[in-house]
Design a protein around this motif. Sequence first.
Motif: not given
Length: 174
Positions: A105-107, A99-101, A63-64, A93-94
């Motif tokens: 957002x990551x094409x 990661x799934x979000x 994420x940067x 889980x959190x």
Amino acid sequence: MTKENIPFDMYNYHAWANQTILGRIRELPSSVLHQEVNSSYPTLAHALSHIYAVDQMWYLVLTGMEMPEAFQATLTLNERVLESVDAYESVYSELAQKFNAWFQSQPDLEQSVLLNNPFAGPRQTRFSEMILHVVNHGTYHRGNVTTMLRQLGHASTMNDYALYWYQQPAASLG
């Protein structure tokens, strides 16, 4: 499954395998989580904390955040043991949700960034490579957990990728 979906599917396997091994530990007496063993880690909790800390570090990198800063930011997570399987299930889980979000957002998972690894030096690295490393690292340490469970007198549970294929919901098979 297309080539572009492999890192996503492998990460989902990783999250499933983590929950699967935690489910097995939940079936055992609660004291097993903190019972000392002569192995790679002093307790199962320490091994689980390490998997989580490294996953969190790579999430920050993806994420940067620069890797040296991400490593420093998660260093204390590596030594922080949680009190219960519930607590591990919750943090795992959190993080899987985060990661799934990120995946949504990551094409372009084949995008390359300069990874400044404080242990190995700089290297152009694709996001897909980082994800596969997260999965491989988790698999390695779930193997440690399995060995530790056996040393403590308990069977583990199968959490291989091949079993994951059969455990996925039918809706994801299309």
